[in-house]
Design an enzyme around this catalytic site. Structure first.
Site, mmCIF file in Angstrom:
data_model
loop_
_atom_site.group_PDB
_atom_site.id
_atom_site.type_symbol
_atom_site.label_atom_id
_atom_site.label_comp_id
_atom_site.label_asym_id
_atom_site.label_seq_id
_atom_site.Cartn_x
_atom_site.Cartn_y
_atom_site.Cartn_z
ATOM 1 N N ARG A 1 -7.567 9.105 -5.655
ATOM 2 C CA ARG A 1 -7.420 8.689 -4.259
ATOM 3 C C ARG A 1 -6.505 9.637 -3.471
ATOM 4 N NH1 ARG A 1 -8.338 4.225 -0.928
ATOM 5 N NH2 ARG A 1 -6.588 3.808 0.446
ATOM 6 N N ASP B 1 -9.656 2.862 6.178
ATOM 7 C CA ASP B 1 -9.740 2.690 7.635
ATOM 8 C C ASP B 1 -8.469 3.139 8.367
ATOM 9 O OD1 ASP B 1 -8.691 0.485 6.148
ATOM 10 O OD2 ASP B 1 -8.630 -0.697 7.982
ATOM 11 N N LEU B 2 -7.297 2.851 7.789
ATOM 12 C CA LEU B 2 -6.043 3.196 8.479
ATOM 13 C C LEU B 2 -5.864 4.704 8.592
ATOM 14 C CD1 LEU B 2 -3.530 0.654 6.894
ATOM 15 C CD2 LEU B 2 -4.429 0.677 9.224
ATOM 16 N N CYS C 1 -7.933 4.496 -8.963
ATOM 17 C CA CYS C 1 -8.085 3.432 -9.955
ATOM 18 C C CYS C 1 -8.901 2.282 -9.391
ATOM 19 C CB CYS C 1 -6.717 2.917 -10.333
ATOM 20 S SG CYS C 1 -5.891 3.957 -11.506
ATOM 21 N N ARG D 1 -4.137 10.235 -16.675
ATOM 22 C CA ARG D 1 -4.099 10.594 -15.248
ATOM 23 C C ARG D 1 -2.659 10.602 -14.733
ATOM 24 N NH1 ARG D 1 -7.114 6.957 -11.427
ATOM 25 N NH2 ARG D 1 -5.786 8.272 -10.166
ATOM 26 N N ARG E 1 -9.491 -0.838 -1.740
ATOM 27 C CA ARG E 1 -8.817 0.376 -1.309
ATOM 28 C C ARG E 1 -9.537 1.060 -0.149
ATOM 29 N NH1 ARG E 1 -5.793 3.141 -6.301
ATOM 30 N NH2 ARG E 1 -4.229 3.367 -4.692
ATOM 31 N N PRO E 2 -9.587 0.411 0.994
ATOM 32 C CA PRO E 2 -10.251 1.007 2.161
ATOM 33 C C PRO E 2 -9.457 2.202 2.699
ATOM 34 C CG PRO E 2 -9.153 -1.036 2.769
ATOM 35 C CD PRO E 2 -8.996 -0.902 1.278
ATOM 36 N N LYS F 1 4.124 11.755 -10.268
ATOM 37 C CA LYS F 1 2.724 11.992 -9.850
ATOM 38 C C LYS F 1 2.571 11.765 -8.348
ATOM 39 C CE LYS F 1 -0.705 8.636 -10.424
ATOM 40 N NZ LYS F 1 -1.397 8.450 -9.144
ATOM 41 N N ASN F 2 3.051 10.624 -7.876
ATOM 42 C CA ASN F 2 2.791 10.260 -6.484
ATOM 43 C C ASN F 2 3.586 11.108 -5.492
ATOM 44 O OD1 ASN F 2 1.040 8.399 -7.453
ATOM 45 N ND2 ASN F 2 2.245 6.590 -6.902
ATOM 46 N N ASP G 1 2.719 -0.783 -9.011
ATOM 47 C CA ASP G 1 2.375 0.072 -10.151
ATOM 48 C C ASP G 1 3.067 -0.350 -11.447
ATOM 49 O OD1 ASP G 1 0.671 1.534 -8.624
ATOM 50 O OD2 ASP G 1 1.971 3.266 -8.380
ATOM 51 N N ILE H 1 -0.192 -6.421 -3.139
ATOM 52 C CA ILE H 1 -0.651 -5.150 -2.566
ATOM 53 C C ILE H 1 -2.140 -4.917 -2.833
ATOM 54 C CG2 ILE H 1 -0.212 -2.659 -2.391
ATOM 55 C CD1 ILE H 1 2.271 -4.263 -1.697
HETATM 56 C C1 UD1 Z 1 -0.140 4.654 -3.190
HETATM 57 C C2 UD1 Z 1 0.104 5.092 -4.609
HETATM 58 C C3 UD1 Z 1 -0.216 3.975 -5.596
HETATM 59 C C4 UD1 Z 1 0.561 2.726 -5.211
HETATM 60 C C5 UD1 Z 1 0.338 2.369 -3.741
HETATM 61 C C6 UD1 Z 1 1.210 1.219 -3.278
HETATM 62 C C7 UD1 Z 1 -0.301 7.464 -4.590
HETATM 63 C C8 UD1 Z 1 -1.153 8.587 -5.048
HETATM 64 N N1 UD1 Z 1 -0.712 6.230 -4.907
HETATM 65 O O1 UD1 Z 1 -1.540 4.355 -3.082
HETATM 66 O O2 UD1 Z 1 0.159 4.409 -6.899
HETATM 67 O O3 UD1 Z 1 0.119 1.658 -6.021
HETATM 68 O O4 UD1 Z 1 0.647 3.501 -2.901
HETATM 69 O O5 UD1 Z 1 2.547 1.504 -3.506
HETATM 70 O O6 UD1 Z 1 0.740 7.663 -4.000
HETATM 71 N N2 UD1 Z 1 -4.933 -0.181 2.958
HETATM 72 C C9 UD1 Z 1 -5.878 -0.506 3.919
HETATM 73 N N3 UD1 Z 1 -6.469 0.505 4.622
HETATM 74 C C10 UD1 Z 1 -6.149 1.816 4.419
HETATM 75 C C11 UD1 Z 1 -5.172 2.124 3.444
HETATM 76 C C12 UD1 Z 1 -4.573 1.104 2.735
HETATM 77 O O7 UD1 Z 1 -6.197 -1.663 4.122
HETATM 78 O O8 UD1 Z 1 -6.717 2.691 5.106
HETATM 79 C C13 UD1 Z 1 -4.306 -1.273 2.176
HETATM 80 C C14 UD1 Z 1 -4.666 -1.191 0.696
HETATM 81 O O9 UD1 Z 1 -5.880 -1.821 0.414
HETATM 82 C C15 UD1 Z 1 -3.482 -1.905 0.063
HETATM 83 C C16 UD1 Z 1 -2.314 -1.530 0.978
HETATM 84 O O10 UD1 Z 1 -2.891 -1.085 2.199
HETATM 85 O O11 UD1 Z 1 -3.665 -3.286 0.109
HETATM 86 C C17 UD1 Z 1 -1.410 -0.457 0.443
HETATM 87 O O12 UD1 Z 1 -2.168 0.688 0.086
HETATM 88 P P1 UD1 Z 1 -1.556 2.151 0.180
HETATM 89 O O13 UD1 Z 1 -0.080 2.036 0.391
HETATM 90 O O14 UD1 Z 1 -2.336 2.932 1.166
HETATM 91 O O15 UD1 Z 1 -1.812 2.733 -1.282
HETATM 92 P P2 UD1 Z 1 -2.238 4.198 -1.652
HETATM 93 O O16 UD1 Z 1 -1.601 5.178 -0.719
HETATM 94 O O17 UD1 Z 1 -3.676 4.262 -1.882
#
Ligand code: UD1
Length: 417
Positions: free
Chosen positions: A92, A124-125, A116, A398, A121-122, A22-23, A305, A327
Protein backbone atom coordinates in the site's frame (compact mmCIF):
# COMPACT_ATOMS: atom_id res chain seq x y z
CA UNK A 1 11.46 -20.18 3.41
CA UNK A 2 7.69 -20.33 3.48
CA UNK A 3 7.24 -21.70 6.96
CA UNK A 4 8.52 -21.07 10.46
CA UNK A 5 8.88 -23.91 12.99
CA UNK A 6 8.78 -23.12 16.68
CA UNK A 7 9.32 -25.24 19.77
CA UNK A 8 7.40 -23.26 22.34
CA UNK A 9 7.45 -22.94 26.11
CA UNK A 10 10.91 -21.38 26.46
CA UNK A 11 11.31 -18.05 28.27
CA UNK A 12 13.20 -15.33 26.34
CA UNK A 13 16.49 -13.93 27.65
CA UNK A 14 19.04 -11.55 26.22
CA UNK A 15 19.37 -8.61 23.93
CA UNK A 16 18.29 -7.91 20.36
CA UNK A 17 18.83 -4.89 18.11
CA UNK A 18 15.69 -3.38 16.61
CA UNK A 19 15.73 -2.89 12.82
CA UNK A 20 14.89 0.35 10.99
CA UNK A 21 11.23 1.25 10.64
CA UNK A 22 9.36 -0.02 7.58
CA UNK A 23 6.67 2.64 7.76
CA UNK A 24 9.27 5.41 8.03
CA UNK A 25 11.60 4.06 5.34
CA UNK A 26 8.98 3.62 2.60
CA UNK A 27 7.68 7.23 2.36
CA UNK A 28 11.24 8.57 2.75
CA UNK A 29 12.31 6.43 -0.21
CA UNK A 30 9.35 7.79 -2.22
CA UNK A 31 10.43 11.30 -1.19
CA UNK A 32 13.89 10.82 -2.73
CA UNK A 33 12.09 11.35 -6.07
CA UNK A 34 11.62 15.00 -5.17
CA UNK A 35 15.28 15.93 -5.46
CA UNK A 36 17.53 15.79 -8.53
CA UNK A 37 20.50 14.96 -6.33
CA UNK A 38 21.70 11.91 -4.39
CA UNK A 39 20.30 10.86 -1.05
CA UNK A 40 21.75 8.38 1.40
CA UNK A 41 19.16 6.63 3.56
CA UNK A 42 20.85 4.82 6.45
CA UNK A 43 19.38 2.00 8.56
CA UNK A 44 16.90 1.00 5.85
CA UNK A 45 15.47 -2.37 6.82
CA UNK A 46 16.21 -5.18 4.36
CA UNK A 47 12.63 -6.35 4.09
CA UNK A 48 10.41 -7.36 1.17
CA UNK A 49 8.48 -4.05 1.13
CA UNK A 50 11.70 -2.01 0.90
CA UNK A 51 12.95 -4.29 -1.92
CA UNK A 52 9.63 -3.68 -3.71
CA UNK A 53 9.98 0.11 -3.30
CA UNK A 54 13.58 -0.09 -4.60
CA UNK A 55 12.38 -1.95 -7.70
CA UNK A 56 9.72 0.73 -8.31
CA UNK A 57 12.28 3.54 -7.95
CA UNK A 58 14.61 1.75 -10.38
CA UNK A 59 11.74 1.38 -12.81
CA UNK A 60 11.31 5.14 -12.64
CA UNK A 61 14.95 5.62 -13.61
CA UNK A 62 16.55 6.17 -10.20
CA UNK A 63 19.95 4.61 -9.53
CA UNK A 64 19.53 2.77 -6.26
CA UNK A 65 22.46 0.98 -4.61
CA UNK A 66 22.61 -0.96 -1.37
CA UNK A 67 25.64 0.16 0.68
CA UNK A 68 26.77 -1.32 3.96
CA UNK A 69 24.77 1.12 6.06
CA UNK A 70 21.80 1.75 3.82
CA UNK A 71 20.53 2.84 0.44
CA UNK A 72 22.00 5.39 -1.92
CA UNK A 73 19.43 6.87 -4.28
CA UNK A 74 20.31 9.02 -7.27
CA UNK A 75 17.10 10.54 -8.64
CA UNK A 76 18.67 12.84 -11.23
CA UNK A 77 17.05 11.01 -14.15
CA UNK A 78 13.43 10.22 -13.38
CA UNK A 79 11.25 9.03 -16.23
CA UNK A 80 7.49 8.61 -16.33
CA UNK A 81 6.18 5.12 -16.50
CA UNK A 82 3.31 2.93 -15.46
CA UNK A 83 3.73 1.42 -12.00
CA UNK A 84 2.10 -1.97 -11.97
CA UNK A 85 2.64 -5.53 -10.80
CA UNK A 86 3.26 -7.18 -7.44
CA UNK A 87 5.45 -4.36 -6.10
CA UNK A 88 2.42 -2.05 -6.30
CA UNK A 89 -0.46 -4.42 -5.66
CA UNK A 90 1.18 -6.06 -2.67
CA UNK A 91 2.26 -2.84 -0.99
CA UNK A 92 0.00 0.00 0.00
CA UNK A 93 2.89 2.39 0.57
CA UNK A 94 3.39 2.50 -3.19
CA UNK A 95 0.54 5.06 -2.90
CA UNK A 96 3.16 7.57 -1.68
CA UNK A 97 4.51 7.54 -5.21
CA UNK A 98 1.33 9.31 -6.29
CA UNK A 99 2.11 12.55 -4.43
CA UNK A 100 5.84 12.26 -5.17
CA UNK A 101 5.41 11.67 -8.91
CA UNK A 102 2.82 14.42 -9.29
CA UNK A 103 5.30 16.72 -7.57
CA UNK A 104 8.27 15.64 -9.65
CA UNK A 105 6.77 14.93 -13.10
CA UNK A 106 3.23 16.32 -13.06
CA UNK A 107 1.77 12.91 -13.75
CA UNK A 108 1.53 9.43 -12.27
CA UNK A 109 0.14 6.14 -13.49
CA UNK A 110 -0.27 3.55 -10.78
CA UNK A 111 -2.08 0.24 -10.46
CA UNK A 112 -4.57 0.34 -7.60
CA UNK A 113 -2.34 -0.47 -4.60
CA UNK A 114 -2.94 -3.29 -2.19
CA UNK A 115 -1.23 -3.96 1.13
CA UNK A 116 -2.28 -6.38 3.82
CA UNK A 117 -5.76 -7.85 3.65
CA UNK A 118 -6.95 -6.01 6.72
CA UNK A 119 -10.02 -4.24 5.50
CA UNK A 120 -11.24 -2.24 2.59
CA UNK A 121 -8.47 0.35 2.80
CA UNK A 122 -9.97 2.94 0.45
CA UNK A 123 -7.84 5.69 -1.13
CA UNK A 124 -10.54 8.34 -1.45
CA UNK A 125 -8.83 10.74 0.98
CA UNK A 126 -5.56 10.60 -0.96
CA UNK A 127 -7.26 11.46 -4.25
CA UNK A 128 -9.56 14.08 -2.73
CA UNK A 129 -6.67 15.89 -1.02
CA UNK A 130 -4.41 15.86 -4.09
CA UNK A 131 -7.34 17.16 -6.19
CA UNK A 132 -7.58 20.17 -3.90
CA UNK A 133 -3.94 20.82 -4.76
CA UNK A 134 -4.59 20.88 -8.49
CA UNK A 135 -4.36 17.19 -9.51
CA UNK A 136 -6.99 15.40 -11.61
CA UNK A 137 -7.54 11.64 -11.48
CA UNK A 138 -9.17 9.05 -13.65
CA UNK A 139 -9.35 5.31 -13.06
CA UNK A 140 -9.53 2.73 -15.78
CA UNK A 141 -9.00 -1.03 -15.73
CA UNK A 142 -7.49 -0.90 -12.25
CA UNK A 143 -4.99 1.84 -13.15
CA UNK A 144 -5.13 5.25 -11.47
CA UNK A 145 -3.96 8.08 -13.64
CA UNK A 146 -3.10 11.43 -12.06
CA UNK A 147 -2.16 14.63 -13.86
CA UNK A 148 -1.56 18.23 -12.93
CA UNK A 149 -0.72 21.41 -14.79
CA UNK A 150 1.02 22.52 -11.61
CA UNK A 151 0.34 21.78 -7.95
CA UNK A 152 -0.71 24.63 -5.69
CA UNK A 153 -1.05 25.00 -1.95
CA UNK A 154 -4.42 24.40 -0.29
CA UNK A 155 -6.17 24.23 3.07
CA UNK A 156 -6.96 20.58 3.64
CA UNK A 157 -9.03 19.41 6.60
CA UNK A 158 -8.72 15.63 6.85
CA UNK A 159 -11.91 14.05 8.22
CA UNK A 160 -9.78 11.25 9.71
CA UNK A 161 -6.06 11.24 10.46
CA UNK A 162 -4.94 8.98 7.62
CA UNK A 163 -1.20 8.32 7.78
CA UNK A 164 -0.80 7.67 4.05
CA UNK A 165 -2.95 10.64 2.99
CA UNK A 166 -1.02 12.99 5.29
CA UNK A 167 2.23 11.73 3.74
CA UNK A 168 0.95 12.21 0.20
CA UNK A 169 -0.15 15.79 0.95
CA UNK A 170 3.27 16.58 2.43
CA UNK A 171 5.06 15.10 -0.60
CA UNK A 172 2.90 17.08 -3.02
CA UNK A 173 2.96 20.16 -0.78
CA UNK A 174 6.74 20.64 -0.77
CA UNK A 175 6.66 20.77 -4.58
CA UNK A 176 3.51 22.95 -4.85
CA UNK A 177 3.36 26.68 -5.43
CA UNK A 178 2.40 28.32 -2.12
CA UNK A 179 1.51 27.03 1.33
CA UNK A 180 -0.45 23.93 2.24
CA UNK A 181 -2.20 23.72 5.62
CA UNK A 182 -3.24 20.28 6.81
CA UNK A 183 -5.59 20.09 9.77
CA UNK A 184 -6.64 16.78 11.27
CA UNK A 185 -3.24 15.41 10.14
CA UNK A 186 -1.96 12.06 11.42
CA UNK A 187 0.67 12.46 14.15
CA UNK A 188 2.49 9.13 13.75
CA UNK A 189 6.28 9.28 14.33
CA UNK A 190 6.78 8.04 10.76
CA UNK A 191 5.29 11.33 9.53
CA UNK A 192 7.71 13.25 11.69
CA UNK A 193 10.52 11.15 10.15
CA UNK A 194 9.36 12.01 6.61
CA UNK A 195 9.28 15.71 7.54
CA UNK A 196 12.79 15.46 9.03
CA UNK A 197 14.16 13.94 5.82
CA UNK A 198 12.46 16.61 3.69
CA UNK A 199 13.73 19.34 6.03
CA UNK A 200 17.26 17.93 5.57
CA UNK A 201 16.64 18.39 1.83
CA UNK A 202 15.74 22.05 2.35
CA UNK A 203 11.94 21.86 2.63
CA UNK A 204 10.10 24.10 5.08
CA UNK A 205 7.53 22.22 7.14
CA UNK A 206 6.11 23.38 10.46
CA UNK A 207 4.12 21.45 13.03
CA UNK A 208 5.53 17.95 12.40
CA UNK A 209 4.16 15.60 15.05
CA UNK A 210 1.03 17.71 15.61
CA UNK A 211 -2.33 17.54 13.84
CA UNK A 212 -1.77 20.89 12.11
CA UNK A 213 0.98 20.99 9.52
CA UNK A 214 2.13 23.89 7.41
CA UNK A 215 4.07 22.87 4.30
CA UNK A 216 5.69 25.73 2.42
CA UNK A 217 6.06 24.82 -1.24
CA UNK A 218 8.30 25.94 -4.02
CA UNK A 219 11.75 25.34 -2.50
CA UNK A 220 14.35 23.49 -4.55
CA UNK A 221 15.23 20.34 -2.70
CA UNK A 222 18.78 19.03 -2.32
CA UNK A 223 19.85 15.44 -1.80
CA UNK A 224 20.32 14.61 1.88
CA UNK A 225 21.47 12.00 4.35
CA UNK A 226 18.98 10.50 6.72
CA UNK A 227 18.91 7.73 9.28
CA UNK A 228 15.67 5.75 9.46
CA UNK A 229 14.52 5.51 13.11
CA UNK A 230 14.05 2.15 14.84
CA UNK A 231 10.83 0.30 14.19
CA UNK A 232 8.41 0.82 17.11
CA UNK A 233 6.17 -1.96 15.78
CA UNK A 234 8.98 -4.54 15.60
CA UNK A 235 10.07 -3.44 19.10
CA UNK A 236 6.46 -3.85 20.28
CA UNK A 237 6.26 -7.30 18.68
CA UNK A 238 9.32 -8.54 20.61
CA UNK A 239 8.06 -6.85 23.77
CA UNK A 240 4.77 -8.77 23.46
CA UNK A 241 6.72 -11.97 22.71
CA UNK A 242 8.59 -11.52 26.00
CA UNK A 243 5.36 -10.95 27.94
CA UNK A 244 3.76 -14.02 26.33
CA UNK A 245 6.70 -16.39 26.73
CA UNK A 246 8.08 -14.82 29.93
CA UNK A 247 11.69 -13.82 30.49
CA UNK A 248 13.84 -10.71 30.51
CA UNK A 249 15.00 -8.97 27.35
CA UNK A 250 16.66 -5.75 26.28
CA UNK A 251 15.39 -4.20 23.03
CA UNK A 252 18.36 -2.21 21.79
CA UNK A 253 17.31 0.94 19.97
CA UNK A 254 13.60 0.56 20.82
CA UNK A 255 12.08 4.07 20.74
CA UNK A 256 10.60 4.22 24.27
CA UNK A 257 9.33 7.79 23.76
CA UNK A 258 7.13 6.60 20.84
CA UNK A 259 5.80 3.57 22.71
CA UNK A 260 3.93 5.08 25.66
CA UNK A 261 0.60 3.36 24.97
CA UNK A 262 2.33 0.01 24.37
CA UNK A 263 4.35 0.28 27.58
CA UNK A 264 1.21 1.12 29.58
CA UNK A 265 -0.55 -1.93 28.12
CA UNK A 266 2.51 -4.08 28.90
CA UNK A 267 2.36 -3.01 32.52
CA UNK A 268 -1.39 -3.83 32.66
CA UNK A 269 -0.41 -7.26 31.35
CA UNK A 270 1.85 -7.63 34.41
CA UNK A 271 5.25 -6.94 32.81
CA UNK A 272 7.85 -4.54 34.19
CA UNK A 273 9.30 -2.30 31.50
CA UNK A 274 11.83 0.44 31.89
CA UNK A 275 13.67 2.64 29.43
CA UNK A 276 17.45 2.27 29.30
CA UNK A 277 19.98 4.60 27.72
CA UNK A 278 19.77 2.62 24.50
CA UNK A 279 16.31 1.08 24.44
CA UNK A 280 13.81 -0.74 26.62
CA UNK A 281 14.13 -3.60 29.14
CA UNK A 282 11.18 -5.94 29.80
CA UNK A 283 10.80 -8.47 32.53
CA UNK A 284 7.81 -10.79 32.67
CA UNK A 285 7.10 -13.92 34.65
CA UNK A 286 4.06 -16.13 35.12
CA UNK A 287 0.81 -15.86 33.20
CA UNK A 288 0.08 -12.47 31.60
CA UNK A 289 -2.74 -10.50 33.21
CA UNK A 290 -5.90 -9.77 31.19
CA UNK A 291 -6.73 -6.24 30.04
CA UNK A 292 -10.27 -5.05 30.65
CA UNK A 293 -10.52 -3.25 27.30
CA UNK A 294 -7.75 -2.66 24.79
CA UNK A 295 -8.69 -0.27 21.97
CA UNK A 296 -6.57 0.64 18.98
CA UNK A 297 -6.37 4.35 18.15
CA UNK A 298 -4.38 6.70 15.95
CA UNK A 299 -1.02 7.71 17.46
CA UNK A 300 -0.38 8.31 20.34
CA UNK A 301 -2.97 5.60 21.10
CA UNK A 302 -2.31 1.86 21.04
CA UNK A 303 -1.24 1.00 17.45
CA UNK A 304 -3.46 -1.16 15.29
CA UNK A 305 -0.27 -2.83 14.03
CA UNK A 306 0.27 -4.37 17.48
CA UNK A 307 -3.32 -5.42 18.11
CA UNK A 308 -2.78 -8.98 16.84
CA UNK A 309 0.39 -9.40 18.92
CA UNK A 310 -1.52 -8.25 22.02
CA UNK A 311 -4.35 -10.64 21.13
CA UNK A 312 -1.90 -13.58 21.14
CA UNK A 313 -0.62 -12.59 24.60
CA UNK A 314 -4.14 -12.10 26.00
CA UNK A 315 -5.14 -15.50 24.60
CA UNK A 316 -2.81 -16.99 27.20
CA UNK A 317 -3.71 -14.58 30.03
CA UNK A 318 -5.29 -15.36 33.36
CA UNK A 319 -8.81 -14.07 32.71
CA UNK A 320 -11.10 -12.22 30.31
CA UNK A 321 -10.10 -9.33 28.02
CA UNK A 322 -11.95 -7.27 25.43
CA UNK A 323 -10.08 -6.04 22.36
CA UNK A 324 -11.54 -3.34 20.18
CA UNK A 325 -10.17 -2.55 16.69
CA UNK A 326 -11.04 1.00 15.69
CA UNK A 327 -8.81 1.56 12.66
CA UNK A 328 -9.19 -1.42 10.31
CA UNK A 329 -11.83 -4.08 9.92
CA UNK A 330 -10.59 -7.63 9.17
CA UNK A 331 -7.74 -7.42 11.67
CA UNK A 332 -9.37 -10.28 13.61
CA UNK A 333 -8.85 -12.95 10.97
CA UNK A 334 -5.91 -14.20 13.02
CA UNK A 335 -8.32 -15.14 15.85
CA UNK A 336 -9.39 -18.25 13.92
CA UNK A 337 -5.78 -19.44 13.74
CA UNK A 338 -5.12 -18.60 17.41
CA UNK A 339 -8.21 -20.65 18.33
CA UNK A 340 -6.63 -23.61 16.51
CA UNK A 341 -3.85 -23.33 19.10
CA UNK A 342 -6.36 -23.64 21.94
CA UNK A 343 -7.20 -19.94 22.35
CA UNK A 344 -10.77 -18.94 23.15
CA UNK A 345 -11.43 -15.77 21.18
CA UNK A 346 -14.97 -14.89 20.25
CA UNK A 347 -15.84 -12.13 17.82
CA UNK A 348 -18.76 -10.00 19.03
CA UNK A 349 -18.97 -7.68 16.02
CA UNK A 350 -16.73 -6.34 13.24
CA UNK A 351 -14.74 -4.29 15.75
CA UNK A 352 -14.75 -6.26 18.99
CA UNK A 353 -13.56 -9.62 20.31
CA UNK A 354 -13.76 -11.18 23.76
CA UNK A 355 -10.74 -13.22 24.80
CA UNK A 356 -11.07 -15.82 27.55
CA UNK A 357 -7.50 -16.52 28.59
CA UNK A 358 -6.67 -20.24 28.56
CA UNK A 359 -3.37 -20.12 30.46
CA UNK A 360 -1.71 -22.58 28.07
CA UNK A 361 -1.83 -22.60 24.27
CA UNK A 362 -0.75 -25.72 22.37
CA UNK A 363 1.32 -26.02 19.21
CA UNK A 364 -0.47 -26.44 15.87
CA UNK A 365 -0.12 -25.85 12.15
CA UNK A 366 -1.40 -22.34 11.42
CA UNK A 367 -1.40 -19.99 8.43
CA UNK A 368 -0.33 -16.33 8.30
CA UNK A 369 -2.60 -14.30 6.02
CA UNK A 370 -1.13 -10.86 6.61
CA UNK A 371 1.97 -9.26 8.12
CA UNK A 372 1.05 -8.43 11.73
CA UNK A 373 -1.30 -11.38 12.15
CA UNK A 374 1.60 -13.60 11.04
CA UNK A 375 3.88 -12.10 13.70
CA UNK A 376 1.14 -12.75 16.29
CA UNK A 377 1.13 -16.44 15.33
CA UNK A 378 4.89 -16.57 15.92
CA UNK A 379 4.34 -15.09 19.40
CA UNK A 380 1.61 -17.67 20.09
CA UNK A 381 4.04 -20.38 18.94
CA UNK A 382 6.63 -19.17 21.48
CA UNK A 383 3.98 -19.25 24.23
CA UNK A 384 2.56 -22.66 23.30
CA UNK A 385 3.43 -26.06 24.64
CA UNK A 386 4.86 -28.20 21.83
CA UNK A 387 5.59 -27.52 18.18
CA UNK A 388 4.00 -24.87 15.95
CA UNK A 389 4.38 -24.49 12.21
CA UNK A 390 3.43 -21.12 10.74
CA UNK A 391 2.95 -21.11 6.96
CA UNK A 392 2.45 -18.07 4.71
CA UNK A 393 5.60 -16.47 6.06
CA UNK A 394 6.15 -14.31 2.98
CA UNK A 395 3.73 -11.90 4.67
CA UNK A 396 5.91 -11.75 7.78
CA UNK A 397 9.05 -11.05 5.73
CA UNK A 398 7.33 -7.94 4.30
CA UNK A 399 8.01 -6.22 7.61
CA UNK A 400 10.53 -8.21 9.67
CA UNK A 401 14.15 -8.47 8.47
CA UNK A 402 14.78 -11.76 10.21
CA UNK A 403 12.29 -12.55 12.93
CA UNK A 404 13.73 -16.04 13.49
CA UNK A 405 17.32 -14.81 13.93
CA UNK A 406 16.16 -12.06 16.30
CA UNK A 407 14.14 -14.45 18.46
CA UNK A 408 16.94 -17.06 18.42
CA UNK A 409 19.20 -14.35 19.85
CA UNK A 410 16.73 -14.27 22.72
CA UNK A 411 17.02 -18.02 23.19
CA UNK A 412 13.88 -19.11 21.30
CA UNK A 413 13.89 -22.38 19.39
CA UNK A 414 12.68 -21.15 16.05
CA UNK A 415 13.80 -21.75 12.43
CA UNK A 416 12.53 -20.78 9.00
CA UNK A 417 12.28 -23.72 6.62
C1 UD1 B 1 -0.44 3.19 7.75
C2 UD1 B 1 0.58 2.13 8.05
C3 UD1 B 1 -0.07 0.89 8.67
C4 UD1 B 1 -0.89 1.31 9.88
C5 UD1 B 1 -1.85 2.45 9.54
C6 UD1 B 1 -2.57 2.99 10.76
C7 UD1 B 1 2.30 2.45 6.40
C8 UD1 B 1 3.01 1.91 5.22
N1 UD1 B 1 1.25 1.75 6.84
O1 UD1 B 1 -1.34 2.64 6.78
O2 UD1 B 1 0.96 -0.01 9.05
O3 UD1 B 1 -1.62 0.19 10.33
O4 UD1 B 1 -1.13 3.55 8.94
O5 UD1 B 1 -1.66 3.41 11.71
O6 UD1 B 1 2.69 3.45 6.97
N2 UD1 B 1 -8.88 5.64 5.12
C9 UD1 B 1 -9.94 6.03 4.32
N3 UD1 B 1 -9.66 6.61 3.11
C10 UD1 B 1 -8.39 6.83 2.68
C11 UD1 B 1 -7.32 6.44 3.53
C12 UD1 B 1 -7.60 5.86 4.74
O7 UD1 B 1 -11.09 5.85 4.66
O8 UD1 B 1 -8.20 7.37 1.57
C13 UD1 B 1 -9.17 5.00 6.42
C14 UD1 B 1 -8.68 3.55 6.46
O9 UD1 B 1 -9.62 2.67 5.92
C15 UD1 B 1 -8.48 3.35 7.95
C16 UD1 B 1 -8.02 4.72 8.44
O10 UD1 B 1 -8.40 5.65 7.43
O11 UD1 B 1 -9.70 3.03 8.57
C17 UD1 B 1 -6.55 4.84 8.69
O12 UD1 B 1 -5.82 4.44 7.54
P1 UD1 B 1 -4.41 5.08 7.19
O13 UD1 B 1 -3.93 5.86 8.37
O14 UD1 B 1 -4.52 5.78 5.89
O15 UD1 B 1 -3.48 3.79 7.02
P2 UD1 B 1 -2.34 3.58 5.96
O16 UD1 B 1 -1.64 4.87 5.68
O17 UD1 B 1 -2.84 2.78 4.84
Amino acid sequence: MDSIHIQGGIALQGQVRIQGSKNAALPVLAATLLTVEQSYIRNCPRIADVHAMVSLLRKLGCLVTWREEGLQVDSSQVCRGAMRGEAVKGMRSSLCLLGALLGRCGEALLEHPGGCVIGERPIDLHLWALEQMGARFSEEKGMIQGRTEGLHGARIALPMPSVGATENIILAGVMAEGDTHITGAAREPEITALCRYLQNCGAVIEGAGTDHLLVRGGNNLYGAEFTVPSDRIVAGTYLMACIGAGGCVHLEGAPADEMGAVLRTASQMGASCWPTEEGICIQASGCPKPVERLSTLPYPGFPTDLQSAALAVLAGAEGRSVVEERIFENRFRVAVELNRMGACIQQLDAHTVVVRGVRQLHGAEVAARELRGGAALVIAGLMAQGKTRVTGCQYIYRGYENICRDLRELGARIVSV
